[in-house]
Design a protein around this motif. Structure first.
Motif, PDB file in Angstrom:
ATOM      1  N   GLY A  63      -9.424   6.621  -5.280  1.00 12.95           N
ATOM      2  CA  GLY A  63      -8.437   5.672  -5.782  1.00 12.95           C
ATOM      3  C   GLY A  63      -7.944   5.955  -7.181  1.00 12.95           C
ATOM      4  O   GLY A  63      -6.947   5.361  -7.620  1.00 12.95           O
TER       5      GLY A  63
ATOM      6  N   THR B 200      -4.597  11.191  -8.730  1.00 16.23           N
ATOM      7  CA  THR B 200      -3.152  11.163  -8.536  1.00 16.23           C
ATOM      8  C   THR B 200      -2.742  12.088  -7.392  1.00 16.23           C
ATOM      9  O   THR B 200      -3.480  13.002  -7.015  1.00 16.23           O
ATOM     10  CB  THR B 200      -2.414  11.597  -9.806  1.00 16.23           C
TER      11      THR B 200
ATOM     12  N   SER C 244      -0.404   5.479   0.388  1.00 13.46           N
ATOM     13  CA  SER C 244       0.394   5.663  -0.826  1.00 13.46           C
ATOM     14  C   SER C 244       0.689   7.141  -1.061  1.00 13.46           C
ATOM     15  O   SER C 244       1.837   7.541  -1.278  1.00 13.46           O
ATOM     16  CB  SER C 244      -0.346   5.103  -2.048  1.00 13.46           C
TER      17      SER C 244
ATOM     18  N   ARG D 116       0.835  -1.206   0.000  1.00 13.79           N
ATOM     19  CA  ARG D 116       0.000   0.000   0.000  1.00 13.79           C
ATOM     20  C   ARG D 116       0.868   1.255   0.000  1.00 13.79           C
ATOM     21  O   ARG D 116       0.510   2.259  -0.610  1.00 13.79           O
ATOM     22  CB  ARG D 116      -0.949  -0.011   1.204  1.00 13.79           C
TER      23      ARG D 116
ATOM     24  N   THR E 151      -4.813   1.478  -8.803  1.00 14.42           N
ATOM     25  CA  THR E 151      -4.639   0.089  -8.376  1.00 14.42           C
ATOM     26  C   THR E 151      -5.339  -0.140  -7.043  1.00 14.42           C
ATOM     27  O   THR E 151      -5.661   0.798  -6.311  1.00 14.42           O
ATOM     28  CB  THR E 151      -3.148  -0.273  -8.229  1.00 14.42           C
TER      29      THR E 151
ATOM     30  N   TYR F 209      -3.606   1.321  -3.870  1.00 13.50           N
ATOM     31  CA  TYR F 209      -3.468   2.776  -3.750  1.00 13.50           C
ATOM     32  C   TYR F 209      -4.440   3.334  -2.729  1.00 13.50           C
ATOM     33  O   TYR F 209      -5.621   2.997  -2.711  1.00 13.50           O
ATOM     34  CB  TYR F 209      -3.724   3.411  -5.105  1.00 13.50           C
TER      35      TYR F 209
ATOM     36  N   GLY G 229       1.756   1.745  -3.581  1.00 11.83           N
ATOM     37  CA  GLY G 229       0.638   1.661  -4.517  1.00 11.83           C
ATOM     38  C   GLY G 229       0.567   2.844  -5.480  1.00 11.83           C
ATOM     39  O   GLY G 229       0.878   3.977  -5.117  1.00 11.83           O
ATOM     40  N   GLU G 230       0.137   2.571  -6.702  1.00 13.75           N
ATOM     41  CA  GLU G 230      -0.008   3.600  -7.724  1.00 13.75           C
ATOM     42  C   GLU G 230      -1.479   3.879  -7.973  1.00 13.75           C
ATOM     43  O   GLU G 230      -2.336   3.002  -7.844  1.00 13.75           O
ATOM     44  CB  GLU G 230       0.669   3.164  -9.025  1.00 13.75           C
ATOM     45  N   SER G 231      -1.768   5.107  -8.354  1.00 13.47           N
ATOM     46  CA  SER G 231      -3.135   5.521  -8.620  1.00 13.47           C
ATOM     47  C   SER G 231      -3.824   4.556  -9.587  1.00 13.47           C
ATOM     48  O   SER G 231      -3.243   4.159 -10.594  1.00 13.47           O
ATOM     49  CB  SER G 231      -3.141   6.934  -9.208  1.00 13.47           C
TER      50      SER G 231
END
Length: 294
Positions: free
Chosen positions: A272, A275, A168, A154, A161, A164, A157-159
């Motif tokens: 989620g 960005t 993150s 977490r 996913t 996220y 985590g990328e936006s």
């Protein structure tokens, strides 16, 4: 010729250290000893590009990682809460304490004064992972830290996913975050209920500007408490968390955002899929239009 101080370290057997410490791990107190030599040996390797002039270790326990760090770092400071382990570390590494290469600070890592370290390398007590992490990250120093695997993923985590979330955005506000190794349960004694992961953080400035960092972080926290709602509803429903005086004014201002990282559908998105840069831009709008009457 005698061996250098560093050459005296890096080979202590984890099981032997645990036996000499004479203290049983208490999983109820969040104690799980790392006993897999291969994992222990790799941890300092992930820090090879870091400045190891003065390494901070949180939770030294029986000194398994401490021994490896003394083989690579110029100086090591260990913060250890358990008096029995703190005393053992001073005895086991007595020569290093005498020469100043090792300092053992007995106390809670959440409240003691931390030294001016150059990097932090630690197998963290999982129960205080989040609190410790967000005491360390704002200091702008690189880290190699062991977490529960879910927490680690977490953090990185990328936006867009499943991993996220607030963690993150907050962690990546301070640093690049990379999961460098997944560690199985069997590497510990007693084995925890979940697998773990080693995370490397590299400090850097974010690629966006924030005028009020505390408000930005509160705004992110607030919106993610309603991550299943649209941004429009999340902002309106969480003013008591973010500290907004006029959430409707913020929503109105975001109806037609300025042409920057925000898009005209930002209010229809969910947290989620937003960005970090978009969160920063929204926080800027919220700060301008929603606090103190706008």
């Amino acid at each position: 010729m005698g061996r250098s101080p560093r050459e005296e370290h890096g080979t202590r057997d984890p099981d032997g250290l645990i036996r000499r410490a004479g203290v049983r791990a208490d999983p109820n107190s969040d104690q799980h000893f790392l006993i897999d030599d291969r994992v222990v040996d790799r941890i300092p390797e992930y820090a090879e590009e870091m400045d190891l002039t003065h390494v901070l270790e949180i939770g030294g326990g029986p000194g398994v990682l401490t021994d490896r760090l003394l083989a690579t770092a110029d100086r090591v400071t260990v913060v250890e809460r358990d008096p029995k382990f703190a005393d053992f570390l001073r005895r086991e590494f007595a020569e290093d304490c005498r020469t100043g290469r090792l300092t053992v600070v007995e106390g809670d890592a959440l409240s003691v004064d931390l030294p001016d370290f150059t990097a932090c390398v630690a197998n963290l007590p999982y129960g205080i992972s989040s609190e410790i992490t967000f005491r360390l990250l704002p200091l702008g120093k690189p880290t190699i830290l062991m977490f529960q695997r879910e927490f680690a993923e977490r953090m990185a985590g990328e936006s867009g996913t499943d991993d996220y979330g607030r963690l993150s955005v907050t962690a990546q506000h301070y640093a690049d975050v990379e999961v460098v190794e997944v560690v199985p349960r069997e590497a510990f004694s007693p084995a925890p209920e979940v697998s773990s992961a080693i995370v490397r953080t590299t400090p850097r400035d974010p690629d966006y500007e924030v005028d009020d960092e505390a408000f930005f972080l509160d705004f992110v926290k607030a919106v993610f408490t309603q991550r299943r709602k649209t941004i429009r509803n999340a902002i309106r429903n969480t003013a008591h968390i973010s500290g907004l005086d006029d959430a409707d004014a913020v929503v109105d201002a975001l109806e037609e955002p300025e042409p920057d990282v925000l898009t005209d559908d930002i209010l229809r998105k969910r947290a989620g899929n937003v960005t970090p840069a978009q969160f920063a831009a929204m926080a800027g709008v919220a700060d301008e239009f929603g606090r103190g009457g706008g």
